[in-house]
Write an enzyme that holds these catalytic residues in place. Sequence first.
Site, PDB file in Angstrom:
ATOM      1  N   SER A 110     -17.324  13.579  29.323  1.00 57.51           N
ATOM      2  CA  SER A 110     -16.556  14.633  28.648  1.00 57.51           C
ATOM      3  C   SER A 110     -16.903  16.020  29.177  1.00 57.51           C
ATOM      4  CB  SER A 110     -16.799  14.570  27.140  1.00 57.51           C
ATOM      5  OG  SER A 110     -18.178  14.705  26.836  1.00 57.51           O
ATOM      6  N   THR A 136     -18.896   7.358  27.787  1.00 63.59           N
ATOM      7  CA  THR A 136     -19.774   6.206  27.572  1.00 63.59           C
ATOM      8  C   THR A 136     -18.989   4.972  27.164  1.00 63.59           C
ATOM      9  OG1 THR A 136     -21.678   7.576  26.986  1.00 63.59           O
ATOM     10  CG2 THR A 136     -21.683   5.320  26.168  1.00 63.59           C
ATOM     11  N   THR A 145     -18.806  11.468  24.295  1.00 63.15           N
ATOM     12  CA  THR A 145     -19.168  12.112  23.029  1.00 63.15           C
ATOM     13  C   THR A 145     -19.853  13.462  23.200  1.00 63.15           C
ATOM     14  OG1 THR A 145     -21.283  10.923  22.953  1.00 63.15           O
ATOM     15  CG2 THR A 145     -19.390   9.895  21.842  1.00 63.15           C
TER      16      THR A 145
END
Length: 327
Positions: A54, A7, A85
């Site tokens: 991720s 992000t 995240t």
Amino acid sequence: MIGTGGTIAGQSKDETSFQNYKAGTLLIADMVKDLPDKQKIADVNTLQFGNSGSGSYTMTDLYDLSQTVDKALAQYDSVVVTTGTDTMEEIAYFLDMTVQSDKPVVITGSMRPWTVIGSDAQANLYNAIKLAGSGRTKSFGTVLMLNDTIQLARGVTKSNDYRTDTFETPMLGAVGYIDEENIRIYRAPARAMKAEGTAKPVFDLSKITKADLAKVEIAISYQEAGGGAIEGFVKSGVKGIVTSGTGAGGISRAMGQARTKAIEEGVIFVTTTRTGSGSVYGGGNGIIAGDNLSPQQARILLMLGLSFSDDFDTIKKWFETYGTPEV
């Protein structure tokens, strides 16, 4: 700075699209270039490892990332890794358990894309550079820095899907905070108290290949949970399974029966709790207690343990050292 996407490198549909964005779009070199006053805190070079969310990275990718971090630390004073995240806590713990250098490693990201109003991306990136450049977390292993808060990789978890203060460390709490010029560290892991070069994790990836990484899965228990997940994992060739149990690690009768059969076939289990907080004790034949490791971080440790040894007692010992809280 090693960029992997997420992000923090996201391009939003417009300047007010907080959730409508494409992660892993911007390049880390351009992001660092846009940061004001960075010359006041560090001399920064960048490397683009990848540009994805991720959760898109495989364990073999993380093997390469860890090796990339150690290679960079042979030349630079510290490393900042940017990631998404969603699985940051797993990436951070993998780096914490495998990077061999004592130099600072800081992982950061953001909950809002780079291009929206009020984004936390720029502040998190700037403060991560400030923390890495300060040297305050030397010998701490990998630390996570978001929302002006410093957390150890071991134990940290994402607790909310949207809020910028999402990362927390249940039971133990943060290790420090960044408030403009002030970097405050209030506790440290045991490894930071040891002589330099003596607290390296045993999982030196240069001693194994990516093909040696063991297959480990997670099975969650719930009301009348069946044993099919464990049975399926065993058929797929796993070497270890982490159970995410109710309360203090309990699993259903059917899961227990499936676990017993799997242990007879040589599969090693780690028991953890799905509650999000609390310690699991005990263990037994083929079963290791995960203490207060989350299921996802226990999987990382069990995977590394099985990648370096087939001996149950050796792996159990690693859980009693690396797997227990270092305070």
